[in-house]
Design a protein around this motif. Structure first.
Motif, short mmCIF file in Angstrom:
data_model
loop_
_atom_site.label_atom_id
_atom_site.label_comp_id
_atom_site.label_asym_id
_atom_site.label_seq_id
_atom_site.Cartn_x
_atom_site.Cartn_y
_atom_site.Cartn_z
N SER A 48 29.94 3.06 39.08
CA SER A 48 31.32 2.95 38.56
C SER A 48 31.47 1.70 37.70
O SER A 48 32.09 1.74 36.63
CB SER A 48 32.32 2.91 39.71
N VAL A 49 30.88 0.57 38.11
CA VAL A 49 30.96 -0.66 37.34
C VAL A 49 30.15 -0.56 36.06
O VAL A 49 30.59 -0.97 34.98
CB VAL A 49 30.51 -1.87 38.20
N LEU A 50 28.94 0.01 36.16
CA LEU A 50 28.12 0.20 34.96
C LEU A 50 28.80 1.13 33.96
O LEU A 50 28.77 0.89 32.75
CB LEU A 50 26.74 0.76 35.34
N GLY A 51 29.41 2.19 34.47
CA GLY A 51 30.10 3.13 33.58
C GLY A 51 31.25 2.49 32.83
O GLY A 51 31.44 2.73 31.63
N ALA A 52 32.04 1.68 33.54
CA ALA A 52 33.17 1.01 32.90
C ALA A 52 32.71 0.03 31.83
O ALA A 52 33.29 -0.04 30.74
CB ALA A 52 34.02 0.28 33.95
N ASN A 53 31.64 -0.72 32.12
CA ASN A 53 31.21 -1.80 31.24
C ASN A 53 30.31 -1.36 30.10
O ASN A 53 30.33 -1.99 29.03
CB ASN A 53 30.50 -2.88 32.06
N PHE A 54 29.52 -0.30 30.30
CA PHE A 54 28.56 0.08 29.28
C PHE A 54 28.81 1.46 28.67
O PHE A 54 28.06 1.88 27.79
CB PHE A 54 27.14 0.03 29.84
N VAL A 55 29.86 2.13 29.13
CA VAL A 55 30.22 3.43 28.53
C VAL A 55 31.65 3.36 28.01
O VAL A 55 31.89 3.49 26.81
CB VAL A 55 30.05 4.58 29.54
N VAL A 56 32.60 3.16 28.91
CA VAL A 56 34.01 3.24 28.54
C VAL A 56 34.41 2.12 27.58
O VAL A 56 34.94 2.37 26.49
CB VAL A 56 34.91 3.21 29.79
N VAL A 57 34.16 0.87 27.98
CA VAL A 57 34.61 -0.27 27.16
C VAL A 57 33.95 -0.29 25.77
O VAL A 57 34.65 -0.37 24.75
CB VAL A 57 34.38 -1.60 27.90
N PRO A 58 32.60 -0.19 25.67
CA PRO A 58 32.01 -0.19 24.32
C PRO A 58 32.42 1.02 23.49
O PRO A 58 32.67 0.88 22.28
CB PRO A 58 30.50 -0.19 24.60
N ALA A 59 32.49 2.21 24.11
CA ALA A 59 32.80 3.42 23.35
C ALA A 59 34.25 3.41 22.86
O ALA A 59 34.51 3.61 21.66
CB ALA A 59 32.54 4.65 24.21
N VAL A 60 35.19 3.19 23.77
CA VAL A 60 36.60 3.20 23.40
C VAL A 60 36.91 2.04 22.46
O VAL A 60 37.61 2.20 21.45
CB VAL A 60 37.50 3.14 24.65
N GLY A 61 36.38 0.86 22.78
CA GLY A 61 36.63 -0.31 21.95
C GLY A 61 36.08 -0.15 20.55
O GLY A 61 36.74 -0.49 19.55
N ALA A 207 42.48 -7.97 19.66
CA ALA A 207 41.77 -8.65 20.75
C ALA A 207 42.52 -8.49 22.07
O ALA A 207 41.92 -8.20 23.11
CB ALA A 207 41.58 -10.12 20.41
N VAL A 208 43.84 -8.66 22.03
CA VAL A 208 44.65 -8.48 23.24
C VAL A 208 44.53 -7.05 23.76
O VAL A 208 44.37 -6.81 24.96
CB VAL A 208 46.12 -8.82 22.94
N GLY A 209 44.58 -6.08 22.84
CA GLY A 209 44.45 -4.69 23.25
C GLY A 209 43.09 -4.37 23.85
O GLY A 209 43.00 -3.62 24.84
N LEU A 210 42.03 -4.93 23.29
CA LEU A 210 40.68 -4.69 23.81
C LEU A 210 40.52 -5.26 25.22
O LEU A 210 39.92 -4.62 26.10
CB LEU A 210 39.64 -5.30 22.88
N VAL A 211 41.06 -6.45 25.45
CA VAL A 211 41.00 -7.03 26.79
C VAL A 211 41.79 -6.18 27.77
O VAL A 211 41.35 -5.94 28.91
CB VAL A 211 41.53 -8.48 26.77
N ALA A 212 42.96 -5.70 27.35
CA ALA A 212 43.79 -4.86 28.22
C ALA A 212 43.09 -3.55 28.56
O ALA A 212 43.10 -3.10 29.72
CB ALA A 212 45.13 -4.59 27.56
#
Length: 308
Positions: A48-61, A207-212
């Motif tokens: 779950s942590v790997l998915g959030a950090n290396f799939v969701v955040v990079p892809a959506v961002g 930047a604010v949106g990406l952190v959120a």
């Protein structure tokens, strides 16, 4: 003026690797091997942590940055993307202490994310940023030498000299803190005009949106995590504070100019400004519920024992 800018440029070249080495050494000195073992056994939390950090955040961002790229100054989006690909920030340990999150719940996942960054960044960053020349093998060597090796050295030193490990960790942490201040001052100071243009542009809102977005992704991963995580918003803090040291090290291997470095520093600074008040407020609430004194030293994580 040119001499001052040259000195500031030299200072950031020195402070970035020093910050990376010192922070990872401090982290290794403070993290027992059992924290890694316990975390790796909880596959649900790891995935779950790997998915959030290396799939969701990079892809959506990255998708958002590509859509808004016309609104961002030159190479700012590239800097944001590099930062979004870098997970496992050592500063998360301090944020976790502020928020009264058990040490193992930040140190274990952070170490997993650091290992993931060492594999993920050399493969993905050169592929995503095709207009910026980035040597994947150079990235891997740099991350292995300045982040993984110091962490392993810290773990070994702590195992050999357990009674002195905390003292060594304090020294390394102090060096990391000083180098981090110098890193921001030199990075922003040598690019004052660019910093002002970014702050006054839509880049600051991006930047604010990406952190959120990263915070929300981490919060969802906390809900999906296994039994080793008892504080649901721990992964949210872990995910929204990107690994500035790894991002800057990667940026140094590319052909981009100072715009990429400033963008990485800006995103990290925005994350810091957003997360520190949240962590402090969460820490106050949790300590009051537990009947603990919420002094300034305790809230900042500089007084009191670690919680495992």
């Amino acid at each position: 003026m040119h001499t001052i800018e040259s000195l500031l440029g030299l200072l950031i070249q020195v402070s970035v690797p020093v910050f990376a080495i010192a922070s990872m050494l401090s982290m290794g000195l403070r993290t027992p091997l059992r924290a890694f073992r316990n975390q790796l056994r909880d596959r649900r939390t790891v995935f779950s942590v790997l998915g959030a950090n290396f799939v969701v955040v990079p892809a959506v961002g990255t998708l958002i940055i590509w859509i808004l790229n016309g609104l961002l100054p030159y190479q700012t989006g590239e800097g944001f993307i590099i930062a979004l690909c870098a997970a496992g920030a050592p500063f998360v340990l301090q944020l976790g202490a502020m928020a009264r999150i058990p040490y193992g719940e930040t140190a274990g996942p952070m170490a997993v994310l650091l290992l993931g960054s060492i594999v993920f960044m050399p493969l993905v960053v050169p592929f995503v940023l095709q207009d910026v020349e980035v040597d994947g093998w150079a990235v891997a060597r740099l991350l292995l030498g300045t982040m993984l090796s110091p962490m392993i050295a810290g773990i070994v030193i702590a195992a050999v000299w357990p009674k002195r490990s905390d003292q060594f960790a304090r020294v390394a942490g102090s060096v990391a803190a000083v180098s981090a201040v110098l890193m921001f001052l030199s990075g922003f100071g040598s690019n004052t005009g660019l910093v002002l243009s970014l702050v006054l542009s839509p880049a600051i809102l991006v930047a604010v949106g990406l952190v959120a977005i990263a915070f929300v992704a981490g919060r969802i991963s906390g809900d999906l995590a296994g039994d080793t995580l008892t504080v649901d918003d721990g992964p949210a803090i872990l995910t929204s504070q990107r690994n500035i040291a790894a991002a800057l090290l990667v940026a140094r291997t590319g052909s981009g100019d100072g715009s990429i470095v400033v963008a990485i520093l800006l995103l990290s600074a925005v994350g810091f400004v957003m997360l520190v008040p949240y962590a402090l407020a969460s820490g106050v609430i949790r300590r009051r519920r537990a009947g603990e004194r919420a002094t300034l030293g305790v809230l900042l994580g500089v007084v009191g024992p670690k919680s495992d």
